[in-house]
Enzyme design. Sequence first.
Site, PDB file in Angstrom:
ATOM      1  N   LYS A 123       0.816  -1.222   0.000  1.00 45.05           N
ATOM      2  CA  LYS A 123       0.000   0.000   0.000  1.00 45.05           C
ATOM      3  C   LYS A 123       0.842   1.261   0.000  1.00 45.05           C
ATOM      4  O   LYS A 123       0.430   2.280  -0.543  1.00 45.05           O
ATOM      5  CB  LYS A 123      -0.932   0.029   1.215  1.00 45.05           C
ATOM      6  CG  LYS A 123      -2.151  -0.866   1.073  1.00 45.05           C
ATOM      7  CD  LYS A 123      -3.254  -0.399   2.000  1.00 45.05           C
ATOM      8  CE  LYS A 123      -4.478  -1.275   1.900  1.00 45.05           C
ATOM      9  NZ  LYS A 123      -5.474  -0.939   2.914  1.00 45.05           N
TER      10      LYS A 123
ATOM     11  N   LYS B 164      -7.313  -9.781  -8.358  1.00 48.26           N
ATOM     12  CA  LYS B 164      -8.514  -9.871  -7.541  1.00 48.26           C
ATOM     13  C   LYS B 164      -9.585  -8.909  -8.061  1.00 48.26           C
ATOM     14  O   LYS B 164      -9.253  -7.827  -8.526  1.00 48.26           O
ATOM     15  CB  LYS B 164      -8.143  -9.430  -6.112  1.00 48.26           C
ATOM     16  CG  LYS B 164      -8.604 -10.386  -5.036  1.00 48.26           C
ATOM     17  CD  LYS B 164      -7.999 -10.009  -3.712  1.00 48.26           C
ATOM     18  CE  LYS B 164      -9.059  -9.587  -2.733  1.00 48.26           C
ATOM     19  NZ  LYS B 164      -8.582  -9.468  -1.372  1.00 48.26           N
TER      20      LYS B 164
ATOM     21  N   LYS C 123     -12.559  -2.767  -6.608  1.00 47.24           N
ATOM     22  CA  LYS C 123     -13.284  -1.574  -7.028  1.00 47.24           C
ATOM     23  C   LYS C 123     -12.322  -0.567  -7.661  1.00 47.24           C
ATOM     24  O   LYS C 123     -12.741   0.358  -8.328  1.00 47.24           O
ATOM     25  CB  LYS C 123     -14.064  -1.011  -5.843  1.00 47.24           C
ATOM     26  CG  LYS C 123     -13.500   0.166  -5.191  1.00 47.24           C
ATOM     27  CD  LYS C 123     -14.433   0.743  -4.176  1.00 47.24           C
ATOM     28  CE  LYS C 123     -13.925   2.099  -3.788  1.00 47.24           C
ATOM     29  NZ  LYS C 123     -14.826   3.166  -3.760  1.00 47.24           N
TER      30      LYS C 123
END
Length: 334
Positions: free
Chosen positions: A114, A198, A201
Amino acid sequence: MGNKKLVFSGVQPTGNLHLGNYLGALKNFVSLQKEMECIYCVVDLHAITTFQKPSELLENVLETTASFLATGINPNKSIIFNQSSVSGHAELAWILNCVSRIGWLNRMTQFKDKAGSDKEKASVGLYIYPNLMAADILLYKATHVPVGADQKQHLELSRDIAQKFNNDFNCQDFFPLPEPMIPRKISRIMSLRDGTKKMSKSEESSYSRINLKDTADEISKKIKKAKSDSDPIPDNIKSLEKKPEALNLLTIYSELTQNNLEKVISELSGKEYSVLKTKLSDVLISEITPIGKEIKKLLDNKSHLKNILRKGSEKANIIAEENLKNIREKVGLI
Ligand code: TRP
């Protein structure tokens, strides 16, 4: 310590939850509430570890709450609330920041992903995110934590923190070591466009995912366009190893029909993927569109949603305060 089972899980507030969130988490949350006491938390404090526009954060918390309710989590049975409204999360996180070790956090792979290439610019919150997650769980002395495989490392850290607290303060068994409940089949729901990623969104193309709020029309278009394979459906899983998109469609179908993958493959083997796609659209439409409609309906009444969160927070706070009283005492805080 009693041996009472208690489930805790957290979901980041995002708008537009998708099929991956549903099959990977929400559906499981609903069935767990039949067997155990459950606490489901919308983790808004985790969300702000990366910048969130305040108005969007608020909307997303409400939409995630609506998704909980629309999929069938019952607020009279389970506790549904948002993390920031129970201040014990932040308080225990601080105490656990002092128990957790820098070396442990340095091993967390999600932080590395991240934070990206410029780690110096990541927030301190993002770095200590896993300590807050441990606080979420330990604040309620939860014993079981349903999470996706990507959270396994964080859960192991929560166990290490619980163990070290119990040792440091000489109170074996004070915090139960939380058990991860990771879906048995590694059935991660992947993108409809790239079966190695994966379903997410953040992927640009909306054709990569089925959103819970999609209409029947959108669902059937997306499934029609989804990548599959020009060969017919094989008769074994092994032949699908190099065909992740085809495998993904079969996996989604097997999850929704609650049949195992082997069975689905043997029933469809020799057929074209268009046959699977028609069946898949039908089951998706019948399971997902009623949920989407309910989410939209719930979002029309925001004060009802806020009320549910407030009531949930009150219930959560009672457990949290009781545990915190003992935690403060163990640490020697007045
Ligand atoms: N980190 C989890 C995720 O991104 C969300 C989360 C926060 C959580 N606190 C938790 C999950 C406590 C389980 C238990 O999915």
